[in-house]
Structure formats: structure tokens, C-alpha cells
Design an enzyme around this catalytic site. Structure first.
Site, short mmCIF file in Angstrom:
data_model
loop_
_atom_site.label_atom_id
_atom_site.label_comp_id
_atom_site.label_asym_id
_atom_site.label_seq_id
_atom_site.Cartn_x
_atom_site.Cartn_y
_atom_site.Cartn_z
N ARG A 78 -7.74 -0.62 0.81
CA ARG A 78 -8.26 -1.86 0.21
C ARG A 78 -8.66 -1.64 -1.24
O ARG A 78 -8.62 -2.56 -2.06
CB ARG A 78 -9.43 -2.38 1.06
CG ARG A 78 -10.61 -1.47 1.14
CD ARG A 78 -11.54 -1.81 2.29
NE ARG A 78 -11.00 -1.37 3.59
CZ ARG A 78 -11.61 -1.56 4.75
NH1 ARG A 78 -12.78 -2.17 4.80
NH2 ARG A 78 -11.06 -1.13 5.87
N LYS A 118 -10.44 12.56 8.14
CA LYS A 118 -10.02 12.15 9.49
C LYS A 118 -10.01 13.35 10.42
O LYS A 118 -9.83 14.48 9.98
CB LYS A 118 -8.59 11.58 9.42
CG LYS A 118 -8.46 10.23 8.74
CD LYS A 118 -7.00 9.78 8.73
CE LYS A 118 -6.83 8.44 8.04
NZ LYS A 118 -7.48 7.32 8.74
N GLU A 133 -9.51 3.51 1.90
CA GLU A 133 -8.96 3.64 0.53
C GLU A 133 -7.90 2.58 0.23
O GLU A 133 -7.69 2.23 -0.92
CB GLU A 133 -8.39 5.04 0.33
CG GLU A 133 -6.96 5.27 0.83
CD GLU A 133 -6.78 5.10 2.34
OE1 GLU A 133 -7.80 5.18 3.06
OE2 GLU A 133 -5.64 4.88 2.79
N LYS A 142 0.84 -1.21 0.00
CA LYS A 142 0.00 0.00 0.00
C LYS A 142 0.87 1.25 0.00
O LYS A 142 1.67 1.46 0.91
CB LYS A 142 -0.91 -0.01 1.23
CG LYS A 142 -1.72 1.29 1.43
CD LYS A 142 -2.66 1.21 2.64
CE LYS A 142 -3.34 2.55 2.90
NZ LYS A 142 -4.28 2.52 4.06
#
Ligand code: BES
Ligand code: ZN
Ligand code: ZN
Length: 481
Positions: free
Chosen positions: A335, A261, A333, A249
Site C-alpha cells: 500500500r 515474515k 509495504e 504492485k
């Protein structure tokens, strides 16, 4: 840091300091320390430090006695910590040249390698952007080993691995304004040139052709263009028909996107590319060690940002495999970008896959900061990775992956949703990835809790850890069909 092996005891070595491990329950009379044992001033507890000056009969001005704990509990992982702690302690007082004693009992490649790794990892500081500090670092580290074993190969391997791990740590620590997806691609290109790898960078247009809708959806909110980095290593003569795919990732900054967030602690989200960086570092080491198995790294790199073009909750995207996904939360995001990268890795011929990702806060709740969460769709693959992790002192814990969890992320409007609700968040994220790994033997490593050290350890600076690089390199080295 220069690394060497000295075929002699500590006494005649001239360095800024020589380091001797001392064990719990083993009175060591050398260096005049017998009295200190008798007085209870030295107990040999793990990482206990006693610094002696001008010891008669010792050429170096300082002797550092470092507690090694109980002899029956001492292993290469303890040796790694001991060497790291010694280096950090000594460099804090300005010592530049260090020699560590490797006693006859420990004169093997495993212990020598671990000591060298510990020293190089301990020397690392995330201080690149400090301009006025007097930066301290160690110039040379010698293993003093009077006994016979041939340690050269193990020491050289350890140097390669630890320097690659520090490379990962420095990349992860780069702030998002200085390390965009395009900059990560540049780093991959220079690695390829330096370590005889092949590098290909897929740009947005190519990803559109390949219909990587999940990855592109995440990237669309950022002014920084996405890249999918592919780094290939091919062995001189492939002893194996396996082709290992390493998928990492690479979110250079995770603001959460429209599902933004909270601002508290958001600065840490520069580390959301730690999985991708670990794959780059693993390829750097693999390019030098040149194991017998083919390895390709795939690093989807994006910035997850809110904005007028950002994807919205409720958007439905189609991944490269054709499966459709309802994006309930734009902060899930990782995944999404991994889904397309996993499918692409399989299409490129990978027979076995490992991904690493700072994927969920839920894995931190489950395992704290001590263990990587390990998920697998194949028991043999799980055991290979667990074995490599154990051998290299990286702690990982197997987590469940069962079809029933798919219930959690079903969508009324698409094949699946990108989040699974409040419970079992690390498991539903892993289950989501499994939809794209399909039947290919695959291991997912959730490193959200372990890729960053919030407080320094005696043997490691605060900040990025470089996990799970050592496991990945070992996995490739030990690959057998
Ligand atoms: N990069 C984060 C994971 C993360 C969160 C790491 C907190 C460390 C601390 C990931 O992209 C994310 O935001 N995950 C969400 C998923 C949720 C929206 C289902 C999370 O874990 O909160
Ligand atoms: Zn996120
Ligand atoms: Zn993220």
C-alpha cells in the site's frame, strides 16, 4: 505454439490427436463411442477424458473425447478449460499436434477465442530452470470448424492475449535473485521497443525530487535500487478523452522487512510483483491490439528487505501527496508503494485507474483462491471492470469500501497508520489506497489469493496464473465514454 483454423470436420485431419467435446445427456455415436455411452463409460461430465486409438475413418492415430458437461451450462469459460485440459493431457503422452473440434453450435468468435486461449495457457509450464527434464510442449493447435463464421480475428486476438498472459506467468515465476527491480525495468524497455509503446523509468533520484517518501521508505532496506516504470500506449486517433491508468504492485521479493515474515512458505513471496507483471503483460497485448483509448501503466518496483538501512516500525514517511504515514508494520509495504504510484498516475493525467496487487493475506481468508477481491470508489467504474472480468472468465467479487473503515487505521502521530488491525484487513488496505486515489474513478483488485495456483489444475500448471490480464485488456478494448 502454431495456431490455425481448419475448415473441415475432424476425420480427415492428420494430427497426433483430434479432440471432440462430448456433452452430458447427449449420446454421441461418432468414433464408435455410442457403445461407451450406453455402457456408462462415457458420461460427458466436465473434463472427463476418453482416449481412443486408430478409430476407423479417422486420419489421426488418436481421438480424445473430452467431457464438456451439460450443454446448457457450457460457455466460453468451460471451453477454455476443456481446451487447456485436452492439451495438458495429450502433451503428457508426447502428442505434438492437436486439432479440436468446434461444433456448428459453437462456431463463434467467443468460443474459438476461448479455445485458443485455453490451449496456449494449458501448454505453459514453469520449467525454465529445469535442465534434465524432457520438457514437453505442443507444436501446433488447430480449430476444426466446418461451419461458416469468420473466426480469424477472434483467434488472432486470443493468441495475443494468451501469449501475454503466459509472459506474465513467466515473469512472476522468476525468482528474486534473477528478477530485481532493475531487471523488471529492462523487461519493460524491451516490451516498449517490440510493441510500439513508450517507456520511462524513474530512478531513485527522480523519485526523491518528486517526494515519493512512501515508496522510497520501503526500498531503503534493499541493496537493489527501486524503479517506477511508466509504459505508455497512445491510440492512433483517440476516440475518447479518457486516459486509463494501470497501477501494479511490483515487489520483487517481500520478506516483510523488519516486521519479517515467518520462513515457512516465504519463497512464494517472489510472486509479490504479480500485479506489476500483469500490467506489463496487459501493455504487451494492448500494444498489439491497439484499442482506441489511451493507457498508461505505472509499476512501482522494489524489494522489501530487512537490514541496517531498512525502515523501522514507528517511522513516519510523507507520501508524494503530502499525507504522512506512520509505518506500524513494514510488511504492509504494498500500500505504501502504491500510494505514491497512484498519486503520480493522477498527476500524469489519468482519468480512470485500476490497480492490481497481491496486497493482503486477508483477501485469501475472505474469498479463498477463487475470486479476486474488487474494491471501487465509483459504481460505473466497478461495473466496467466486473463486466470485462465476466466476459473473459476471470472471477471477481465486489467488496465494501466505506468511510467508517478509516477509523481502523488512524494514527496518533501521523495522518494515518499503514495497518488497520486484525479485522477486515483487505478492506482497510483498500481504504488506505483510496486516500491516494481520492476522487478519480478507481478500482482496486486484490489478487493475493488468485495470482498463484498452489496445486495444478487439469487445464493449468501449478504456479502463477497471470490474472487479471484478460480483464484489463478487455477493459481497454471495450472502453466507451
Ligand atoms: N504481499 C503480502 C500479502 C500476502 C500475504 C499475500 C500472505 C499472500 C499471502 C503483503 O505485503 C503483506 O505482507 N500484507 C500483510 C499486511 C498486514 C501486515 C497488515 C498481510 O496480509 O499479512
Ligand atoms: Zn508485505
Ligand atoms: Zn507484499
Amino acid at each position: 505454439m502454431r495456431i490455425s483454423i481448419e475448415r473441415k470436420p475432424l476425420e480427415p485431419i492428420t494430427a497426433g490427436a483430434v479432440v471432440a467435446p462430448v456433452f452430458e445427456g447427449r449420446r454421441d455415436p461418432r468414433f464408435g463411442a455410442g457403445e461407451l455411452f450406453d455402457a456408462g463409460e462415457i458420461a460427458g461430465k466436465p473434463l472427463e477424458m476418453t482416449l481412443l486409438h486408430h478409430v476407423p475413418g479417422v486420419a489421426s492415430p488418436r481421438v480424445l473425447l473430452v467431457g464438456a458437461g451439460k450443454p446448457e451450462k457450457f460457455d466460453p469459460a468451460e471451453m477454455r478449460k476443456l481446451a487447456g485440459a485436452a492439451v495438458r493431457r495429450l502433451k503428457s503422452i508426447g502428442v505434438k499436434e492437436i486439432a479440436l473440434e468446434l461444433g456448428a453450435e459453437y462456431a463463434s468468435g467467443d468460443y474459438a477465442g476461448a479455445a485458443v486461449e485455453g490451449a496456449i495457457l494449458g501448454d505453459f509450464e514453469p520449467d525454465r530452470y529445469k535442465t534434465n527434464d524432457d520438457k514437453k510442449s505442443v507444436d501446433s493447435f488447430a480449430l476444426a470448424c466446418a461451419a461458416g463464421a469468420d473466426l480469424e480475428a477472434a483467434v488472432e486476438r486470443a493468441r495475443i492475449v494468451a501469449e501475454a498472459q503466459n509472459y506474465v506467468r513467466s515473469l512472476v515465476n522468476e525468482p528474486a535473485n534473477r528478477l530485481t527491480p532493475s531487471n523488471v525495468a529492462d523487461a519493460a524497455r524491451s516490451l516498449a521497443a517490440e510493441y510500439s509503446l513508450e517507456c520511462e523509468v524513474l530512478d531513485r533520484a527522480r523519485m526523491e525530487e518528486l517526494k515519493m517518501g512512501a515508496l522510497l521508505g520501503v526500498a531503503q532496506g534493499s541493496a537493489e535500487p527501486p524503479v517506477l516504470i511508466v509504459l505508455r500506449y497512445r491510440p492512433p486517433e483517440a476516440a475518447s478523452s479518457a486516459h486509463l491508468g494501470l497501477v501494479g504492485k511490483g515487489v520483487t521479493f517481500d520478506s516483510g522487512g523488519i516486521s519479517i515474515k515467518p520462513s515457512d512458505g516465504m519463497e512464494k513471496m517472489k510472486y509479490d510483483m504479480a500485479g506489476g507483471a500483469a500490467m506489463l503483460g496487459a501493455m504487451r497485448a494492448i500494444g498489439q491490439i491497439r484499442p482506441a483509448v489511451a493507457v498508461t501503466a505505472f509499476i512501482p518496483c522494489v524489494e522489501n528487505m530487512p537490514g541496517g538501512r531498512a525502515q523501522r516500525p514507528g517511522d513516519i514517511v510523507a507520501a508524494m501527496s503530502g499525507k504522512t504515514i506512520e509505518v506500524i508494520n513494514t510488511d504492509a509495504e504494498g500500500r505504501l508503494i502504491l500510494a505514491d504510484a497512484l498519486v503520480y498516475a493522477r498527476q500524469q493525467g489519468c482519468t480512470h485507474l485500476v490497480d492490481a496487487a497481491t496486497l493482503t493475506g486477508a483477501i485469501v481468508v475472505a474469498l479463498g483462491h477463487l475470486n479476486v477481491g474488487l474494491f471501487a470508489n465509483d459504481d460505473a467504474m466497478r461495473d466496467r471492470v466486473l463486466g470485462a472480468a465476466r466476459a473473459t472468465g476471470e472471477r471477481m467479487w465486489p467488496m465494501p469500501l466505506e468511510e467508517d473503515y478509516k477509523e481502523y487505521f488512524k494514527s496518533a502521530f501521523a495522518d494515518m497508520a499503514n495497518v488497520g488491525g486484525r479485522w477486515g484487513g483487505a478492506i482497510t488496505a483498500a481504504m488506505f489506497l483510496k486516500e491516494f486515489a481520492e476522487e478519480t474513478p478507481w478500482v482496486h483488485l486484490d489478487i493475493a489469493g488468485t495470482a498463484w495456483l498452489d496445486d495444478a489444475k487439469p487445464y493449468l500448471a501449478k504456479g502463477p496464473t497471470g490474472i487479471p490480464l484478460r480483464t484489463l485488456v478487455r477493459l481497454a478494448e471495450e472502453w466507451k465514454d
